[in-house]
Design a protein around this motif. Structure first.
Motif, short mmCIF file in Angstrom:
data_model
loop_
_atom_site.label_atom_id
_atom_site.label_comp_id
_atom_site.label_asym_id
_atom_site.label_seq_id
_atom_site.Cartn_x
_atom_site.Cartn_y
_atom_site.Cartn_z
N ARG A 297 52.87 18.04 13.42
CA ARG A 297 54.09 18.65 13.95
C ARG A 297 55.31 18.16 13.17
O ARG A 297 56.22 18.96 12.84
CB ARG A 297 54.23 18.30 15.44
CG ARG A 297 55.33 19.12 16.13
CD ARG A 297 55.45 18.74 17.61
NE ARG A 297 54.20 18.96 18.30
CZ ARG A 297 53.43 18.00 18.81
NH1 ARG A 297 53.82 16.73 18.67
NH2 ARG A 297 52.32 18.27 19.44
N GLU A 298 55.33 16.88 12.84
CA GLU A 298 56.46 16.34 12.08
C GLU A 298 56.51 16.94 10.68
O GLU A 298 57.60 17.25 10.16
CB GLU A 298 56.34 14.82 12.00
CG GLU A 298 56.58 14.11 13.32
CD GLU A 298 56.39 12.62 13.20
OE1 GLU A 298 56.02 12.17 12.08
OE2 GLU A 298 56.60 11.90 14.20
N GLU A 299 55.38 17.13 10.03
CA GLU A 299 55.36 17.75 8.70
C GLU A 299 55.87 19.19 8.74
O GLU A 299 56.60 19.64 7.84
CB GLU A 299 53.94 17.71 8.13
CG GLU A 299 53.48 16.30 7.77
CD GLU A 299 52.07 16.28 7.23
OE1 GLU A 299 51.46 17.38 7.19
OE2 GLU A 299 51.58 15.20 6.85
N ARG A 300 55.49 19.92 9.77
CA ARG A 300 55.98 21.31 9.89
C ARG A 300 57.48 21.36 10.08
O ARG A 300 58.17 22.22 9.50
CB ARG A 300 55.29 21.99 11.07
CG ARG A 300 53.81 22.28 10.82
CD ARG A 300 53.17 22.91 12.03
NE ARG A 300 51.76 23.22 11.80
CZ ARG A 300 50.95 23.71 12.73
NH1 ARG A 300 51.41 23.92 13.97
NH2 ARG A 300 49.68 23.97 12.42
N GLU A 301 58.00 20.43 10.88
CA GLU A 301 59.46 20.40 11.10
C GLU A 301 60.18 20.07 9.79
O GLU A 301 61.24 20.63 9.50
CB GLU A 301 59.80 19.37 12.17
CG GLU A 301 59.35 19.81 13.56
CD GLU A 301 59.65 18.75 14.61
OE1 GLU A 301 60.16 17.66 14.20
OE2 GLU A 301 59.41 19.00 15.81
N LYS A 302 59.62 19.19 8.98
CA LYS A 302 60.23 18.83 7.71
C LYS A 302 60.25 20.03 6.75
O LYS A 302 61.19 20.28 6.01
CB LYS A 302 59.52 17.66 7.06
CG LYS A 302 59.76 16.34 7.79
CD LYS A 302 59.02 15.21 7.11
CE LYS A 302 59.25 13.88 7.83
NZ LYS A 302 58.52 12.75 7.17
N THR A 303 59.13 20.75 6.70
CA THR A 303 59.06 21.92 5.81
C THR A 303 60.04 23.00 6.23
O THR A 303 60.61 23.72 5.40
CB THR A 303 57.64 22.47 5.81
OG1 THR A 303 57.24 22.73 7.17
CG2 THR A 303 56.65 21.51 5.18
N LYS A 304 60.27 23.15 7.52
CA LYS A 304 61.22 24.15 7.98
C LYS A 304 62.64 23.79 7.57
O LYS A 304 63.45 24.64 7.22
CB LYS A 304 61.16 24.28 9.50
CG LYS A 304 59.91 24.99 10.00
CD LYS A 304 59.92 25.08 11.52
CE LYS A 304 58.66 25.80 12.01
NZ LYS A 304 58.66 25.88 13.53
N GLN A 305 62.93 22.49 7.62
CA GLN A 305 64.27 22.08 7.22
C GLN A 305 64.50 22.24 5.72
O GLN A 305 65.57 22.53 5.26
CB GLN A 305 64.47 20.60 7.60
CG GLN A 305 64.52 20.41 9.12
CD GLN A 305 64.64 18.94 9.51
OE1 GLN A 305 64.64 18.07 8.62
NE2 GLN A 305 64.74 18.67 10.79
#
Length: 305
Positions: A297-305
């Motif tokens: 979940r944290e990796e997905r949030e980083k990619t979105k940013q």
């Protein structure tokens, strides 16, 4: 008016008046009054027969008998529990290690006798009547146990309380008249005193006669010892051969049932331990998956940013 006329007619008559409640009909017709003879039977007050106390008394007798029976059973259970507690207390005080010599001159120890059922009888070869009677009774009890079924072998042992006269050869000759499985044990005075003290057996030699003969007063008792080396029962003079056989069978059944129960407890504890290990592993895997989801979940949030 009709009611008043009816009362007047009844007064002139010899029969008592019985009034019944009624309602005036919708057509205006007067109510009818019925009179009954004084001697007529009233169905509501008619008695079916004389009242008897038999069933009630029988019920009380049955209840009293049941209460009395339950009290007797309860008393017997308490007595058995009390005797069992006394027996358990005595078990901790009777028995112990010993080292003696058999009729072949070989050393016999209590540890070496472990693993088999034992019958320990304390006596002496010059006993005039009591010891022979008790040894005959034990021999018959062992034979009766063999006829009852496939029970483990019982090792009968004769322990001499007269070490000065009871030599190994003398004991071997003496036991030849009894059960073939008997083992005779003797030893020094100190060794005999030790084993008698361990099993709470009293013995004392009487004063010697002119012929150098004497009698040994001793406790007349036989002990039953389990394969674990623990005292489980005793038999006195009041026990018959059949009683001894039944008691031995009962003690064997109780012993092996307790042994199976202990084995089952071990298996159950092992299964519980395995279940605990599996539960811990499942909990660890569950926590690991939660951590992987959080990282994803944290990796997905980083990619979105």
């Amino acid at each position: 008016r009709n009611l008043f006329q009816g009362v007047l007619r009844q007064r002139t008559s010899s029969r008592p008046l019985v009034l019944h409640s009624c309602r005036v009909s919708s057509l205006g017709q007067p109510c009818r009054y019925a009179s009954e003879d004084a001697g007529s039977e009233n169905p509501r007050s008619k008695r079916t027969g004389p009242r008897t106390w038999g069933p009630l008394i029988a019920t009380f007798v049955l209840i009293g008998g049941a209460v009395f029976f339950l009290r007797i059973v309860k008393s017997q259970v308490k007595n058995e529990q009390r005797q069992e507690r006394r027996r358990m207390i005595g078990k901790a005080q009777i028995g112990g290690k010993f080292e003696l010599v058999d009729t072949n001159g070989k050393t016999v120890t209590s540890d070496g006798l472990r693993g088999q059922w034992l019958l320990l009888y304390f006596g002496f070869t010059h006993c005039p009547d009591v010891c022979p009677d008790q040894l005959d009774k034990l021999s018959l009890g062992i034979s009766s146990l063999k006829r009852m079924g496939n029970y483990p072998r019982v090792q009968p042992i004769f322990v001499s309380v007269d070490p000065d006269r009871d030599t190994p050869d003398k004991i071997r000759e003496y036991l030849a008249d009894f059960h073939a499985d008997f083992i005779g044990l003797t030893g020094s005075t100190e060794q005999i005193q030790q084993v008698c003290k361990a099993y709470r057996v009293y013995f004392s030699a009487s004063p010697k006669t002119e012929d150098n003969d004497y009698i040994v007063d001793h406790t007349i008792i036989c002990y039953m010892v389990s394969p674990d080396g623990e005292f489980v029962d005793y038999f006195g003079q009041n026990k018959s051969a059949e009683d001894i056989a039944l008691s031995m069978r009962q003690q064997m059944i109780k012993y092996y049932m307790a042994e199976r129960s202990r084995e089952w407890d071990k298996i159950k504890s092992g299964v519980d331990a395995e279940r605990s290990i599996v539960a811990d592993l499942e909990d660890t895997v569950k926590k690991q998956k939660q951590m992987e989801r959080m990282l994803l979940r944290e990796e997905r949030e980083k990619t979105k940013q």
